[in-house]
Motif scaffolding. Structure first.
Motif, PDB file in Angstrom:
ATOM      1  N   MET A   1       0.852  -1.172   0.000  1.00  0.00           N
ATOM      2  CA  MET A   1       0.000   0.000   0.000  1.00  0.00           C
ATOM      3  C   MET A   1       0.896   1.232   0.000  1.00  0.00           C
ATOM      4  O   MET A   1       1.861   1.303   0.749  1.00  0.00           O
ATOM      5  N   SER A   2       0.578   2.179  -0.856  1.00  0.00           N
ATOM      6  CA  SER A   2       1.323   3.435  -0.835  1.00  0.00           C
ATOM      7  C   SER A   2       0.361   4.594  -1.045  1.00  0.00           C
ATOM      8  O   SER A   2      -0.780   4.412  -1.455  1.00  0.00           O
ATOM      9  N   THR A   3       0.860   5.779  -0.762  1.00  0.00           N
ATOM     10  CA  THR A   3       0.049   6.983  -0.884  1.00  0.00           C
ATOM     11  C   THR A   3       0.819   8.015  -1.691  1.00  0.00           C
ATOM     12  O   THR A   3       2.012   8.211  -1.475  1.00  0.00           O
ATOM     13  N   LEU A   4       0.132   8.641  -2.624  1.00  0.00           N
ATOM     14  CA  LEU A   4       0.710   9.715  -3.431  1.00  0.00           C
ATOM     15  C   LEU A   4      -0.228  10.916  -3.393  1.00  0.00           C
ATOM     16  O   LEU A   4      -1.450  10.744  -3.374  1.00  0.00           O
ATOM     17  N   THR A   5       0.341  12.102  -3.408  1.00  0.00           N
ATOM     18  CA  THR A   5      -0.504  13.281  -3.567  1.00  0.00           C
ATOM     19  C   THR A   5      -0.945  13.335  -5.020  1.00  0.00           C
ATOM     20  O   THR A   5      -0.341  12.688  -5.890  1.00  0.00           O
ATOM     21  N   ARG A   7      -0.515  15.681  -7.031  1.00  0.00           N
ATOM     22  CA  ARG A   7       0.600  16.265  -7.790  1.00  0.00           C
ATOM     23  C   ARG A   7       1.643  15.189  -8.104  1.00  0.00           C
ATOM     24  O   ARG A   7       2.108  15.073  -9.238  1.00  0.00           O
ATOM     25  N   GLU A   8       2.002  14.371  -7.093  1.00  0.00           N
ATOM     26  CA  GLU A   8       2.954  13.283  -7.326  1.00  0.00           C
ATOM     27  C   GLU A   8       2.416  12.307  -8.364  1.00  0.00           C
ATOM     28  O   GLU A   8       3.152  11.843  -9.237  1.00  0.00           O
ATOM     29  N   PHE A   9       1.123  12.002  -8.269  1.00  0.00           N
ATOM     30  CA  PHE A   9       0.511  11.093  -9.225  1.00  0.00           C
ATOM     31  C   PHE A   9       0.613  11.641 -10.646  1.00  0.00           C
ATOM     32  O   PHE A   9       0.972  10.919 -11.576  1.00  0.00           O
ATOM     33  N   ASN A  10       0.324  12.919 -10.816  1.00  0.00           N
ATOM     34  CA  ASN A  10       0.401  13.535 -12.144  1.00  0.00           C
ATOM     35  C   ASN A  10       1.827  13.548 -12.685  1.00  0.00           C
ATOM     36  O   ASN A  10       2.041  13.381 -13.890  1.00  0.00           O
ATOM     37  N   GLN A  11       2.804  13.737 -11.818  1.00  0.00           N
ATOM     38  CA  GLN A  11       4.192  13.826 -12.250  1.00  0.00           C
ATOM     39  C   GLN A  11       4.877  12.467 -12.373  1.00  0.00           C
ATOM     40  O   GLN A  11       5.852  12.319 -13.098  1.00  0.00           O
ATOM     41  N   GLU A  12       4.377  11.464 -11.652  1.00  0.00           N
ATOM     42  CA  GLU A  12       5.033  10.159 -11.612  1.00  0.00           C
ATOM     43  C   GLU A  12       4.048   9.019 -11.856  1.00  0.00           C
ATOM     44  O   GLU A  12       3.942   8.087 -11.063  1.00  0.00           O
ATOM     45  N   THR A  13       3.345   9.093 -12.966  1.00  0.00           N
ATOM     46  CA  THR A  13       2.342   8.080 -13.290  1.00  0.00           C
ATOM     47  C   THR A  13       2.962   6.688 -13.380  1.00  0.00           C
ATOM     48  O   THR A  13       2.375   5.706 -12.918  1.00  0.00           O
ATOM     49  N   GLY A  14       4.145   6.589 -13.964  1.00  0.00           N
ATOM     50  CA  GLY A  14       4.827   5.296 -14.087  1.00  0.00           C
ATOM     51  C   GLY A  14       5.102   4.674 -12.732  1.00  0.00           C
ATOM     52  O   GLY A  14       4.925   3.464 -12.539  1.00  0.00           O
ATOM     53  N   ARG A  15       5.547   5.501 -11.782  1.00  0.00           N
ATOM     54  CA  ARG A  15       5.801   5.002 -10.430  1.00  0.00           C
ATOM     55  C   ARG A  15       4.512   4.489  -9.794  1.00  0.00           C
ATOM     56  O   ARG A  15       4.487   3.428  -9.168  1.00  0.00           O
ATOM     57  N   ALA A  16       3.427   5.240  -9.985  1.00  0.00           N
ATOM     58  CA  ALA A  16       2.139   4.843  -9.410  1.00  0.00           C
ATOM     59  C   ALA A  16       1.690   3.502  -9.987  1.00  0.00           C
ATOM     60  O   ALA A  16       1.227   2.630  -9.249  1.00  0.00           O
ATOM     61  N   LYS A  17       1.836   3.333 -11.293  1.00  0.00           N
ATOM     62  CA  LYS A  17       1.442   2.075 -11.923  1.00  0.00           C
ATOM     63  C   LYS A  17       2.278   0.918 -11.408  1.00  0.00           C
ATOM     64  O   LYS A  17       1.763  -0.165 -11.134  1.00  0.00           O
ATOM     65  N   LYS A  18       3.573   1.141 -11.236  1.00  0.00           N
ATOM     66  CA  LYS A  18       4.459   0.092 -10.734  1.00  0.00           C
ATOM     67  C   LYS A  18       4.088  -0.287  -9.304  1.00  0.00           C
ATOM     68  O   LYS A  18       4.027  -1.470  -8.953  1.00  0.00           O
ATOM     69  N   GLU A  19       3.811   0.702  -8.463  1.00  0.00           N
ATOM     70  CA  GLU A  19       3.439   0.430  -7.076  1.00  0.00           C
ATOM     71  C   GLU A  19       2.082  -0.263  -6.984  1.00  0.00           C
ATOM     72  O   GLU A  19       1.849  -1.053  -6.075  1.00  0.00           O
ATOM     73  N   VAL A  25      -2.806   1.915  -4.448  1.00  0.00           N
ATOM     74  CA  VAL A  25      -2.130   3.203  -4.301  1.00  0.00           C
ATOM     75  C   VAL A  25      -3.206   4.246  -4.010  1.00  0.00           C
ATOM     76  O   VAL A  25      -4.103   4.456  -4.823  1.00  0.00           O
ATOM     77  N   PHE A  26      -3.121   4.864  -2.853  1.00  0.00           N
ATOM     78  CA  PHE A  26      -4.079   5.888  -2.465  1.00  0.00           C
ATOM     79  C   PHE A  26      -3.589   7.235  -2.959  1.00  0.00           C
ATOM     80  O   PHE A  26      -2.429   7.591  -2.752  1.00  0.00           O
ATOM     81  N   ILE A  27      -4.462   7.974  -3.609  1.00  0.00           N
ATOM     82  CA  ILE A  27      -4.126   9.292  -4.142  1.00  0.00           C
ATOM     83  C   ILE A  27      -4.914  10.313  -3.333  1.00  0.00           C
ATOM     84  O   ILE A  27      -6.129  10.182  -3.170  1.00  0.00           O
ATOM     85  N   THR A  28      -4.197  11.314  -2.842  1.00  0.00           N
ATOM     86  CA  THR A  28      -4.835  12.297  -1.967  1.00  0.00           C
ATOM     87  C   THR A  28      -4.982  13.649  -2.646  1.00  0.00           C
ATOM     88  O   THR A  28      -4.203  14.019  -3.514  1.00  0.00           O
ATOM     89  N   ASP A  29      -6.002  14.357  -2.246  1.00  0.00           N
ATOM     90  CA  ASP A  29      -6.213  15.760  -2.612  1.00  0.00           C
ATOM     91  C   ASP A  29      -6.326  16.533  -1.313  1.00  0.00           C
ATOM     92  O   ASP A  29      -7.173  16.214  -0.474  1.00  0.00           O
ATOM     93  N   SER A  34      -8.670  10.522  -2.068  1.00  0.00           N
ATOM     94  CA  SER A  34      -9.725  10.833  -3.031  1.00  0.00           C
ATOM     95  C   SER A  34      -9.891   9.756  -4.104  1.00  0.00           C
ATOM     96  O   SER A  34     -10.960   9.616  -4.677  1.00  0.00           O
ATOM     97  N   HIS A  35      -8.831   9.001  -4.376  1.00  0.00           N
ATOM     98  CA  HIS A  35      -8.881   7.957  -5.396  1.00  0.00           C
ATOM     99  C   HIS A  35      -7.987   6.798  -4.969  1.00  0.00           C
ATOM    100  O   HIS A  35      -7.082   6.972  -4.154  1.00  0.00           O
ATOM    101  N   VAL A  36      -8.237   5.630  -5.586  1.00  0.00           N
ATOM    102  CA  VAL A  36      -7.396   4.463  -5.354  1.00  0.00           C
ATOM    103  C   VAL A  36      -7.055   3.856  -6.707  1.00  0.00           C
ATOM    104  O   VAL A  36      -7.937   3.628  -7.527  1.00  0.00           O
ATOM    105  N   LEU A  37      -5.773   3.610  -6.925  1.00  0.00           N
ATOM    106  CA  LEU A  37      -5.309   2.977  -8.157  1.00  0.00           C
ATOM    107  C   LEU A  37      -5.031   1.515  -7.863  1.00  0.00           C
ATOM    108  O   LEU A  37      -4.310   1.189  -6.914  1.00  0.00           O
ATOM    109  N   LEU A  38      -5.645   0.613  -8.662  1.00  0.00           N
ATOM    110  CA  LEU A  38      -5.467  -0.826  -8.502  1.00  0.00           C
ATOM    111  C   LEU A  38      -4.961  -1.419  -9.803  1.00  0.00           C
ATOM    112  O   LEU A  38      -5.250  -0.905 -10.883  1.00  0.00           O
TER     113      LEU A  38
END
Length: 81
Positions: A1-5, A7-19, A25-29, A34-38
Protein backbone atom coordinates in the motif's frame (compact mmCIF):
# COMPACT_ATOMS: atom_id res chain seq x y z
CA UNK A 1 0.00 0.00 0.00
CA UNK A 2 1.32 3.43 -0.84
CA UNK A 3 0.05 6.98 -0.88
CA UNK A 4 0.71 9.72 -3.43
CA UNK A 5 -0.50 13.28 -3.57
CA UNK A 6 -2.42 14.20 -6.71
CA UNK A 7 0.60 16.27 -7.79
CA UNK A 8 2.95 13.28 -7.33
CA UNK A 9 0.51 11.09 -9.23
CA UNK A 10 0.40 13.54 -12.14
CA UNK A 11 4.19 13.83 -12.25
CA UNK A 12 5.03 10.16 -11.61
CA UNK A 13 2.34 8.08 -13.29
CA UNK A 14 4.83 5.30 -14.09
CA UNK A 15 5.80 5.00 -10.43
CA UNK A 16 2.14 4.84 -9.41
CA UNK A 17 1.44 2.08 -11.92
CA UNK A 18 4.46 0.09 -10.73
CA UNK A 19 3.44 0.43 -7.08
CA UNK A 20 -0.14 -0.61 -7.92
CA UNK A 21 1.19 -4.02 -8.98
CA UNK A 22 2.02 -4.78 -5.35
CA UNK A 23 -1.04 -3.22 -3.71
CA UNK A 24 -3.48 -0.31 -3.83
CA UNK A 25 -2.13 3.20 -4.30
CA UNK A 26 -4.08 5.89 -2.46
CA UNK A 27 -4.13 9.29 -4.14
CA UNK A 28 -4.83 12.30 -1.97
CA UNK A 29 -6.21 15.76 -2.61
CA UNK A 30 -5.41 18.32 0.06
CA UNK A 31 -4.32 15.55 2.43
CA UNK A 32 -7.49 13.47 2.15
CA UNK A 33 -7.78 10.21 0.17
CA UNK A 34 -9.72 10.83 -3.03
CA UNK A 35 -8.88 7.96 -5.40
CA UNK A 36 -7.40 4.46 -5.35
CA UNK A 37 -5.31 2.98 -8.16
CA UNK A 38 -5.47 -0.83 -8.50
CA UNK A 39 -3.93 -3.29 -10.92
CA UNK A 40 -6.47 -4.73 -13.34
CA UNK A 41 -6.21 -8.19 -11.74
CA UNK A 42 -6.87 -6.76 -8.30
CA UNK A 43 -9.82 -4.75 -9.66
CA UNK A 44 -11.33 -7.91 -11.18
CA UNK A 45 -10.93 -9.75 -7.88
CA UNK A 46 -12.67 -6.94 -5.99
CA UNK A 47 -15.58 -6.61 -8.42
CA UNK A 48 -16.17 -10.30 -9.12
CA UNK A 49 -19.70 -11.51 -8.50
CA UNK A 50 -19.94 -12.92 -5.02
CA UNK A 51 -22.12 -15.87 -4.10
CA UNK A 52 -25.22 -14.97 -2.10
CA UNK A 53 -26.24 -16.86 1.02
CA UNK A 54 -29.28 -18.16 -0.85
CA UNK A 55 -27.02 -19.64 -3.53
CA UNK A 56 -24.79 -21.19 -0.86
CA UNK A 57 -27.76 -22.76 0.92
CA UNK A 58 -29.00 -24.31 -2.33
CA UNK A 59 -25.65 -25.96 -3.16
CA UNK A 60 -25.43 -29.75 -3.38
CA UNK A 61 -24.34 -31.36 -0.11
CA UNK A 62 -25.36 -28.47 2.12
CA UNK A 63 -27.71 -30.77 4.03
CA UNK A 64 -24.66 -32.77 5.19
CA UNK A 65 -23.11 -29.79 6.99
CA UNK A 66 -23.59 -29.84 10.75
CA UNK A 67 -24.56 -26.47 12.15
CA UNK A 68 -25.38 -25.94 15.81
CA UNK A 69 -25.41 -22.23 16.61
CA UNK A 70 -25.03 -21.27 20.24
CA UNK A 71 -27.95 -19.68 22.04
CA UNK A 72 -28.02 -15.89 21.90
CA UNK A 73 -27.81 -14.51 25.41
CA UNK A 74 -27.40 -10.81 24.66
CA UNK A 75 -30.68 -8.94 24.83
CA UNK A 76 -31.02 -5.46 23.38
CA UNK A 77 -32.20 -2.81 25.75
CA UNK A 78 -33.50 0.69 25.18
CA UNK A 79 -30.87 3.42 25.39
CA UNK A 80 -31.14 5.97 28.16
CA UNK A 81 -30.65 9.60 27.18
Amino acid sequence: MSTLTSREFNQETGRAKKEALSGPVFITDRGKPSHVLLSYDEYKAVTEKRVTIGEMLSMDGVEDIEFSPSKVTDIAEAAEF
